[in-house]
Design a protein around this motif. Structure first.
Motif, PDB file in Angstrom:
ATOM      1  N   VAL A   1      28.596 -61.705  31.437  1.00 15.57           N
ATOM      2  CA  VAL A   1      29.903 -61.076  31.561  1.00 15.57           C
ATOM      3  C   VAL A   1      29.726 -59.572  31.780  1.00 15.57           C
ATOM      4  N   ASN A   2      30.304 -59.078  32.858  1.00 20.27           N
ATOM      5  CA  ASN A   2      30.224 -57.642  33.151  1.00 20.27           C
ATOM      6  C   ASN A   2      31.297 -56.901  32.357  1.00 20.27           C
ATOM      7  N   GLU A   3      30.867 -56.090  31.391  1.00 20.67           N
ATOM      8  CA  GLU A   3      31.800 -55.330  30.554  1.00 20.67           C
ATOM      9  C   GLU A   3      31.810 -53.860  30.934  1.00 20.67           C
ATOM     10  N   ASP A   4      31.120 -53.506  32.003  1.00 22.02           N
ATOM     11  CA  ASP A   4      31.111 -52.118  32.467  1.00 22.02           C
ATOM     12  C   ASP A   4      32.125 -51.934  33.598  1.00 22.02           C
ATOM     13  N   SER A   5      32.439 -50.664  33.894  1.00 16.94           N
ATOM     14  CA  SER A   5      33.439 -50.381  34.930  1.00 16.94           C
ATOM     15  C   SER A   5      32.814 -50.311  36.319  1.00 16.94           C
ATOM     16  N   PHE A   6      31.566 -50.743  36.416  1.00 13.52           N
ATOM     17  CA  PHE A   6      30.898 -50.759  37.718  1.00 13.52           C
ATOM     18  C   PHE A   6      30.204 -52.110  37.891  1.00 13.52           C
ATOM     19  N   PHE A   7      29.698 -52.344  39.077  1.00 13.67           N
ATOM     20  CA  PHE A   7      29.099 -53.646  39.385  1.00 13.67           C
ATOM     21  C   PHE A   7      27.762 -53.851  38.676  1.00 13.67           C
ATOM     22  N   HIS A   8      27.512 -55.109  38.325  1.00 12.94           N
ATOM     23  CA  HIS A   8      26.185 -55.536  37.890  1.00 12.94           C
ATOM     24  C   HIS A   8      25.790 -56.761  38.715  1.00 12.94           C
ATOM     25  N   ASN A   9      24.507 -57.021  38.672  1.00 15.70           N
ATOM     26  CA  ASN A   9      23.939 -58.187  39.347  1.00 15.70           C
ATOM     27  C   ASN A   9      23.152 -58.966  38.305  1.00 15.70           C
ATOM     28  N   VAL A  10      22.837 -60.212  38.601  1.00 16.14           N
ATOM     29  CA  VAL A  10      21.967 -61.003  37.731  1.00 16.14           C
ATOM     30  C   VAL A  10      21.017 -61.800  38.617  1.00 16.14           C
ATOM     31  N   PHE A  11      19.728 -61.636  38.383  1.00 16.85           N
ATOM     32  CA  PHE A  11      18.774 -62.461  39.129  1.00 16.85           C
ATOM     33  C   PHE A  11      17.531 -62.685  38.297  1.00 16.85           C
TER      34      PHE A  11
ATOM     35  N   ARG B   1      29.390 -64.716  35.608  1.00 16.76           N
ATOM     36  CA  ARG B   1      28.685 -65.747  36.375  1.00 16.76           C
ATOM     37  C   ARG B   1      27.969 -66.651  35.370  1.00 16.76           C
ATOM     38  N   ASP B   2      28.047 -67.951  35.633  1.00 18.79           N
ATOM     39  CA  ASP B   2      27.403 -68.935  34.758  1.00 18.79           C
ATOM     40  C   ASP B   2      26.184 -69.521  35.458  1.00 18.79           C
ATOM     41  N   ILE B   3      25.180 -69.846  34.693  1.00 18.79           N
ATOM     42  CA  ILE B   3      24.051 -70.569  35.251  1.00 18.79           C
ATOM     43  C   ILE B   3      23.482 -71.505  34.195  1.00 18.79           C
ATOM     44  N   GLN B   4      23.186 -72.719  34.626  1.00 17.45           N
ATOM     45  CA  GLN B   4      22.626 -73.728  33.721  1.00 17.45           C
ATOM     46  C   GLN B   4      21.112 -73.753  33.907  1.00 17.45           C
ATOM     47  N   PHE B   5      20.406 -73.923  32.800  1.00 22.58           N
ATOM     48  CA  PHE B   5      18.945 -73.927  32.836  1.00 22.58           C
ATOM     49  C   PHE B   5      18.424 -75.345  32.614  1.00 22.58           C
ATOM     50  N   ASP B   6      17.679 -75.821  33.591  1.00 24.88           N
ATOM     51  CA  ASP B   6      17.238 -77.222  33.591  1.00 24.88           C
ATOM     52  C   ASP B   6      15.745 -77.383  33.345  1.00 24.88           C
ATOM     53  N   THR B   7      15.026 -76.266  33.273  1.00 30.10           N
ATOM     54  CA  THR B   7      13.573 -76.324  33.112  1.00 30.10           C
ATOM     55  C   THR B   7      13.167 -75.469  31.924  1.00 30.10           C
ATOM     56  N   ALA B   8      12.330 -76.035  31.058  1.00 28.45           N
ATOM     57  CA  ALA B   8      11.839 -75.262  29.913  1.00 28.45           C
ATOM     58  C   ALA B   8      10.907 -74.156  30.400  1.00 28.45           C
ATOM     59  N   GLY B   9      10.932 -73.039  29.686  1.00 32.69           N
ATOM     60  CA  GLY B   9      10.061 -71.935  30.052  1.00 32.69           C
ATOM     61  C   GLY B   9      10.697 -70.605  29.712  1.00 32.69           C
ATOM     62  N   GLU B  10      10.014 -69.548  30.131  1.00 29.55           N
ATOM     63  CA  GLU B  10      10.493 -68.204  29.854  1.00 29.55           C
ATOM     64  C   GLU B  10      11.104 -67.632  31.130  1.00 29.55           C
ATOM     65  N   VAL B  11      12.324 -67.152  31.007  1.00 27.94           N
ATOM     66  CA  VAL B  11      13.028 -66.639  32.175  1.00 27.94           C
ATOM     67  C   VAL B  11      13.345 -65.166  31.965  1.00 27.94           C
ATOM     68  N   GLU B  12      12.780 -64.332  32.814  1.00 29.72           N
ATOM     69  CA  GLU B  12      13.092 -62.906  32.741  1.00 29.72           C
ATOM     70  C   GLU B  12      14.253 -62.629  33.677  1.00 29.72           C
ATOM     71  N   VAL B  13      15.321 -62.073  33.096  1.00 25.01           N
ATOM     72  CA  VAL B  13      16.548 -61.827  33.843  1.00 25.01           C
ATOM     73  C   VAL B  13      16.683 -60.328  34.091  1.00 25.01           C
ATOM     74  N   GLU B  14      17.058 -59.983  35.308  1.00 29.69           N
ATOM     75  CA  GLU B  14      17.176 -58.572  35.677  1.00 29.69           C
ATOM     76  C   GLU B  14      18.478 -58.325  36.435  1.00 29.69           C
ATOM     77  N   CYS B  15      18.775 -57.044  36.630  1.00 32.53           N
ATOM     78  CA  CYS B  15      19.920 -56.622  37.433  1.00 32.53           C
ATOM     79  C   CYS B  15      19.371 -55.825  38.611  1.00 32.53           C
ATOM     80  N   ALA B  16      19.704 -56.257  39.824  1.00 35.20           N
ATOM     81  CA  ALA B  16      19.178 -55.614  41.027  1.00 35.20           C
ATOM     82  C   ALA B  16      19.701 -54.187  41.193  1.00 35.20           C
ATOM     83  N   ILE B  17      20.844 -53.909  40.581  1.00 34.62           N
ATOM     84  CA  ILE B  17      21.449 -52.588  40.749  1.00 34.62           C
ATOM     85  C   ILE B  17      20.851 -51.580  39.766  1.00 34.62           C
ATOM     86  N   HIS B  18      20.489 -52.064  38.576  1.00 36.09           N
ATOM     87  CA  HIS B  18      19.944 -51.188  37.535  1.00 36.09           C
ATOM     88  C   HIS B  18      18.597 -51.752  37.082  1.00 36.09           C
TER      89      HIS B  18
END
Ligand SMILES: [Cu+2]
Length: 107
Positions: free
Chosen positions: A47-57, A76-93
């Motif tokens: 959930v983007n709680e800032d007054s500017f855009f964020h990305n998730v990848f 944005r929602d995403i379901q995780f179907d594979t066990a493992g470690e997922v590093e999540v980042e924002c392309a803008i920041h």
């Protein structure tokens, strides 16, 4: 005004998921949690709680995705179907990072 509330009702009635999503905010150019553990099949809501855009990848093997960029108040929602470690980042920041530990459900 009427249109706005109609949209809200429609929206909330169509987002019923099997499991409630795990919510991760994006606030002050950071994810609101640095790491979270979930089970395979769980959904995470960003959930983007800032007054500017964020990305998730993520470029992680367990979950390769790009949810795009979105403004304040949107999510944005995403379901995780594979066990493992997922590093999540924002392309803008580039300093925005968090880790999702996707675990096998207990048998
Ligand atoms: Cu960002």
């Amino acid at each position: 005004m009427y249109r706005f509330f109609t949209a809200l009702v429609f929206f909330s009635s169509t987002t019923v998921l099997a499991n409630d999503p795990i919510v991760v905010g994006q606030k002050d150019k950071a994810f609101t949690v640095s790491e979270v553990s979930i089970k395979v099949g769980d959904t995470v809501r960003f959930v983007n709680e800032d007054s500017f855009f964020h990305n998730v990848f993520s470029l992680s093997d367990a979950a390769l995705f790009d949810l795009g960029s979105f403004p304040q108040g949107e999510h944005r929602d995403i379901q995780f179907d594979t066990a493992g470690e997922v590093e999540v980042e924002c392309a803008i920041h580039p300093s925005m990072r968090m880790v999702i530990h996707v675990e096998e459900p207990e048998g």
